[in-house]
Design a protein around this motif. Structure first.
Motif, PDB file in Angstrom:
ATOM      1  N   PHE A  48      42.617  51.578  70.483  1.00 27.49           N
ATOM      2  CA  PHE A  48      43.155  50.908  71.699  1.00 27.49           C
ATOM      3  C   PHE A  48      42.536  49.652  72.075  1.00 27.49           C
ATOM      4  CE2 PHE A  48      43.180  50.129  76.302  1.00 27.49           C
ATOM      5  CZ  PHE A  48      44.560  50.065  76.733  1.00 27.49           C
ATOM      6  N   TRP A  49      41.145  49.481  71.835  1.00 26.13           N
ATOM      7  CA  TRP A  49      40.239  48.590  72.056  1.00 26.13           C
ATOM      8  C   TRP A  49      40.849  47.286  71.185  1.00 26.13           C
ATOM      9  CZ3 TRP A  49      37.386  45.389  75.203  1.00 26.13           C
ATOM     10  CH2 TRP A  49      36.742  44.380  74.362  1.00 26.13           C
ATOM     11  N   PHE A  50      41.111  47.645  69.870  1.00 30.20           N
ATOM     12  CA  PHE A  50      41.479  46.685  68.919  1.00 30.20           C
ATOM     13  C   PHE A  50      42.943  46.049  69.074  1.00 30.20           C
ATOM     14  CE2 PHE A  50      37.652  47.529  66.444  1.00 30.20           C
ATOM     15  CZ  PHE A  50      37.186  46.229  65.749  1.00 30.20           C
ATOM     16  N   ARG A  51      43.826  47.179  69.256  1.00 30.74           N
ATOM     17  CA  ARG A  51      45.289  46.814  69.140  1.00 30.74           C
ATOM     18  C   ARG A  51      45.844  46.441  70.489  1.00 30.74           C
ATOM     19  NH1 ARG A  51      48.489  51.217  65.778  1.00 30.74           N
ATOM     20  NH2 ARG A  51      50.075  49.209  65.795  1.00 30.74           N
ATOM     21  N   GLN A  52      45.456  46.950  71.660  1.00 29.28           N
ATOM     22  CA  GLN A  52      46.028  46.624  72.742  1.00 29.28           C
ATOM     23  C   GLN A  52      45.170  45.600  73.746  1.00 29.28           C
ATOM     24  OE1 GLN A  52      49.018  47.967  73.502  1.00 29.28           O
ATOM     25  NE2 GLN A  52      48.659  49.213  71.700  1.00 29.28           N
ATOM     26  N   LEU A  53      44.068  45.794  73.590  1.00 29.12           N
ATOM     27  CA  LEU A  53      43.340  44.599  74.327  1.00 29.12           C
ATOM     28  C   LEU A  53      43.069  43.309  73.571  1.00 29.12           C
ATOM     29  CD1 LEU A  53      40.398  46.916  76.110  1.00 29.12           C
ATOM     30  CD2 LEU A  53      42.957  46.189  76.817  1.00 29.12           C
ATOM     31  N   ARG A  54      42.648  43.480  72.276  1.00 31.59           N
ATOM     32  CA  ARG A  54      42.344  42.337  71.342  1.00 31.59           C
ATOM     33  C   ARG A  54      43.527  41.928  70.648  1.00 31.59           C
ATOM     34  NH1 ARG A  54      36.767  43.155  68.398  1.00 31.59           N
ATOM     35  NH2 ARG A  54      36.996  40.992  68.103  1.00 31.59           N
ATOM     36  N   ASP A  55      44.612  42.827  70.613  1.00 34.21           N
ATOM     37  CA  ASP A  55      45.850  42.485  69.643  1.00 34.21           C
ATOM     38  C   ASP A  55      45.418  42.115  68.062  1.00 34.21           C
ATOM     39  OD1 ASP A  55      48.437  42.251  69.248  1.00 34.21           O
ATOM     40  OD2 ASP A  55      48.682  40.377  69.276  1.00 34.21           O
ATOM     41  N   LYS A  56      44.281  43.123  67.457  1.00 35.11           N
ATOM     42  CA  LYS A  56      44.000  42.958  66.131  1.00 35.11           C
ATOM     43  C   LYS A  56      44.005  44.378  65.368  1.00 35.11           C
ATOM     44  CE  LYS A  56      40.661  39.093  66.879  1.00 35.11           C
ATOM     45  NZ  LYS A  56      39.194  38.667  66.470  1.00 35.11           N
ATOM     46  N   PRO A  57      44.076  44.324  64.172  1.00 34.82           N
ATOM     47  CA  PRO A  57      44.163  45.612  63.535  1.00 34.82           C
ATOM     48  C   PRO A  57      42.704  46.208  63.587  1.00 34.82           C
ATOM     49  CG  PRO A  57      43.991  43.858  61.897  1.00 34.82           C
ATOM     50  CD  PRO A  57      44.349  43.278  63.414  1.00 34.82           C
ATOM     51  N   TRP A  58      42.630  47.467  63.913  1.00 39.15           N
ATOM     52  CA  TRP A  58      41.232  48.030  64.175  1.00 39.15           C
ATOM     53  C   TRP A  58      40.613  48.342  62.859  1.00 39.15           C
ATOM     54  CZ3 TRP A  58      40.009  52.775  61.692  1.00 39.15           C
ATOM     55  CH2 TRP A  58      41.477  53.643  61.329  1.00 39.15           C
ATOM     56  N   GLN A  59      39.199  48.366  62.979  1.00 40.32           N
ATOM     57  CA  GLN A  59      38.468  48.531  61.738  1.00 40.32           C
ATOM     58  C   GLN A  59      37.320  49.531  61.874  1.00 40.32           C
ATOM     59  OE1 GLN A  59      36.856  44.708  60.592  1.00 40.32           O
ATOM     60  NE2 GLN A  59      39.071  44.034  59.456  1.00 40.32           N
ATOM     61  N   ILE A  60      37.027  50.324  60.865  1.00 39.60           N
ATOM     62  CA  ILE A  60      35.960  51.297  61.258  1.00 39.60           C
ATOM     63  C   ILE A  60      34.957  50.787  61.651  1.00 39.60           C
ATOM     64  CG2 ILE A  60      37.249  52.814  59.559  1.00 39.60           C
ATOM     65  CD1 ILE A  60      34.995  52.179  57.515  1.00 39.60           C
ATOM     66  N   SER A  61      34.001  51.798  62.380  1.00 38.71           N
ATOM     67  CA  SER A  61      32.738  51.579  62.647  1.00 38.71           C
ATOM     68  C   SER A  61      31.477  51.553  61.851  1.00 38.71           C
ATOM     69  CB  SER A  61      32.175  52.330  64.010  1.00 38.71           C
ATOM     70  OG  SER A  61      32.224  54.053  63.455  1.00 38.71           O
ATOM     71  N   ASP A  62      30.351  51.148  62.121  1.00 38.30           N
ATOM     72  CA  ASP A  62      29.457  51.228  61.105  1.00 38.30           C
ATOM     73  C   ASP A  62      29.064  52.920  60.845  1.00 38.30           C
ATOM     74  OD1 ASP A  62      29.135  48.465  61.180  1.00 38.30           O
ATOM     75  OD2 ASP A  62      27.359  48.301  62.861  1.00 38.30           O
ATOM     76  N   ARG A  63      29.025  53.523  61.759  1.00 35.23           N
ATOM     77  CA  ARG A  63      28.752  54.932  61.642  1.00 35.23           C
ATOM     78  C   ARG A  63      29.789  55.618  60.539  1.00 35.23           C
ATOM     79  NH1 ARG A  63      30.604  60.153  63.959  1.00 35.23           N
ATOM     80  NH2 ARG A  63      28.756  61.578  63.983  1.00 35.23           N
ATOM     81  N   GLU A  64      31.074  55.247  60.814  1.00 37.27           N
ATOM     82  CA  GLU A  64      31.790  55.615  59.695  1.00 37.27           C
ATOM     83  C   GLU A  64      31.846  55.069  58.249  1.00 37.27           C
ATOM     84  OE1 GLU A  64      36.385  56.092  61.359  1.00 37.27           O
ATOM     85  OE2 GLU A  64      35.120  54.556  62.580  1.00 37.27           O
ATOM     86  N   VAL A  65      31.436  53.862  58.263  1.00 34.81           N
ATOM     87  CA  VAL A  65      30.943  53.239  57.014  1.00 34.81           C
ATOM     88  C   VAL A  65      29.880  53.959  56.359  1.00 34.81           C
ATOM     89  CG1 VAL A  65      29.902  51.315  55.816  1.00 34.81           C
ATOM     90  CG2 VAL A  65      31.516  50.789  57.619  1.00 34.81           C
ATOM     91  N   ASN A  66      28.826  54.353  57.107  1.00 35.33           N
ATOM     92  CA  ASN A  66      27.837  54.995  56.318  1.00 35.33           C
ATOM     93  C   ASN A  66      28.129  56.452  56.081  1.00 35.33           C
ATOM     94  OD1 ASN A  66      25.724  52.983  57.164  1.00 35.33           O
ATOM     95  ND2 ASN A  66      25.423  53.637  59.171  1.00 35.33           N
ATOM     96  N   GLN A  67      29.070  57.163  56.820  1.00 40.39           N
ATOM     97  CA  GLN A  67      29.379  58.317  56.251  1.00 40.39           C
ATOM     98  C   GLN A  67      30.185  58.370  54.939  1.00 40.39           C
ATOM     99  OE1 GLN A  67      31.814  59.244  59.911  1.00 40.39           O
ATOM    100  NE2 GLN A  67      30.587  61.298  59.823  1.00 40.39           N
ATOM    101  N   LEU A  68      30.999  57.300  54.747  1.00 40.44           N
ATOM    102  CA  LEU A  68      31.772  56.894  53.503  1.00 40.44           C
ATOM    103  C   LEU A  68      30.910  56.542  52.489  1.00 40.44           C
ATOM    104  CD1 LEU A  68      34.793  55.203  55.160  1.00 40.44           C
ATOM    105  CD2 LEU A  68      34.928  57.403  54.067  1.00 40.44           C
ATOM    106  N   LEU A  69      29.784  55.929  52.999  1.00 43.95           N
ATOM    107  CA  LEU A  69      29.034  55.605  51.809  1.00 43.95           C
ATOM    108  C   LEU A  69      28.295  56.752  51.422  1.00 43.95           C
ATOM    109  CD1 LEU A  69      27.472  51.873  53.285  1.00 43.95           C
ATOM    110  CD2 LEU A  69      28.824  52.376  51.299  1.00 43.95           C
TER     111      LEU A  69
END
Length: 367
Positions: A48-69
């Motif tokens: 919601f923050w990315f798409r509705q408030l900033r009108d940008k495509p959302w991207q994963i958080s640092d925590r998600e990056v670390n999980q995937l790594l």
């Protein structure tokens, strides 16, 4: 998605591991090993923050990056293949952090939709700059990705593969008593051109009242299309099957005489690559009547391996169908030529081998 599942399970020289946010339809698509990295509880707020408030495509958080790594390290991954351009945009922080090669595949809408929005276009271009290689399903998609600003040297065409052994080719006999059977298969969405199909069929059925049309698939336009069929007075000749299995769909292909796929560009810019259902129908020898749209002309030579009309032109489609009903030899010729074209250019075994060649080259094996 079935075409992705087919591609992954056809690999022989590389060992694919799937990472997903959730698992669905496990019985229909059995596969191991699969690692589930679920969406965080804050995902809805972040989106919601990315798409509705900033009108940008959302991207994963640092925590998600670390999980995937962590998962990539545990499985000792040497290459990351991301399906769909918009998913790669979401994963851009991971692409930038991970040291090994990354590939993204574009399939159609992911190269078109929302690209009129500067923030979405800019985010996509940043992803294309960070990625190692871009795979596209058609020359039309290649042009679209270049138009986005991608370096042409980064792009390779990798075609959809059809398991030919599942779709043997058969000739069709001329129907008795004008009982022509038409079929269209796919998601019930705008770019599939289904209102054009219904209008063309309503014209055809005036001269061939025993004709029937099967529309196989599900999607948001179902009730609208059913209402349109009633409005056209053909609801008693049109069957909406909803979701059906591949086995059921093959049976419909073999009992039908013509496959319809009048694709069109959606209002949001959504276009086809090369439709999988169309290729499957062609493989069975079913004559295809479609449009000069997206990657379709790369699979069908008009008048040779199928019939193509302009987008949104139901009158031209109806006339082509009426002409074909008077010329069964044409249907036989284009059915055989269409099957040969799929065997020549869209064999899943050949396409899987080519994909593995790409993988092995990128990871430095070269064999």
């Amino acid at each position: 998605m079935l075409h992705i599942y087919r591609q992954i399970t056809a690999l022989k020289r590389c060992a694919p591991v799937v990472i997903a946010q959730k698992r669905e339809n496990a019985a229909r698509y059995p596969f191991e090993p699969l690692h589930v990295v679920p969406k965080p509880r804050t995902h809805v707020l972040r989106r919601f923050w990315f798409r509705q408030l900033r009108d940008k495509p959302w991207q994963i958080s640092d925590r998600e990056v670390n999980q995937l790594l962590t998962v990539l390290s545990e499985i000792r991954a040497r290459l990351l293949h991301i399906y769909f351009g918009q998913i790669a945009v979401h994963l851009l922080p991971l692409i930038r952090t991970w040291s090994n090669p990354s590939i993204v595949s574009f399939h159609g809408a992911d190269a078109m939709v929302d690209m009129n929005k500067p923030a979405y276009r800019e985010a996509t271009l940043r992803m294309l700059d960070a990625i190692t290689l871009v795979l596209v399903r058609s020359e039309s998609l290649q042009r679209a990705v270049i138009d986005l600003g991608c370096d042409p040297a980064k792009i390779e065409i990798h075609r959809t593969g059809i398991p030919l052994e599942e779709f043997p080719s058969h000739d069709r006999a001329v129907p008795k008593n004008g009982e022509w059977q038409f079929v269209q298969a796919g998601r019930l969405i705008e770019k599939k051109g289904l209102p054009v199909t219904l209008r063309a069929f309503s014209t055809f059925v005036k001269q061939h009242p025993n004709a029937t049309l099967t529309i196989a698939g599900e999607g948001p336009l179902l009730s609208e299309l059913q209402g349109f069929a009633r409005e056209l007075g053909v609801c008693n000749r049109v069957s909406f099957t909803g979701f059906i299995s591949q086995e059921q769909l093959r049976e419909i292909y073999y009992s039908s005489h013509i496959f319809l796929h009048p694709s069109q560009t959606g209002r949001d810019g959504n276009q086809e690559g090369i439709p999988n259902s169309m290729l499957e129908a062609m493989a069975t020898g079913l004559p295809v009547f479609a449009t000069q749209h997206g990657g379709i002309p790369e699979a069908i030579e008009n008048g040779v391996s199928g019939i193509l009309v302009r987008e949104r032109d139901d009158e031209a489609l109806a006339q082509a169908l009426l002409n074909a009903a008077q010329d069964p030899s044409l249907l036989s010729r284009i059915g055989r030529a269409g099957a040969a074209a799929v065997r020549r250019n869209f064999d899943s075994a050949v396409q899987a081998q080519r994909l593995e060649d790409i993988y092995l080259t990128l990871i430095g094996s070269g064999s």
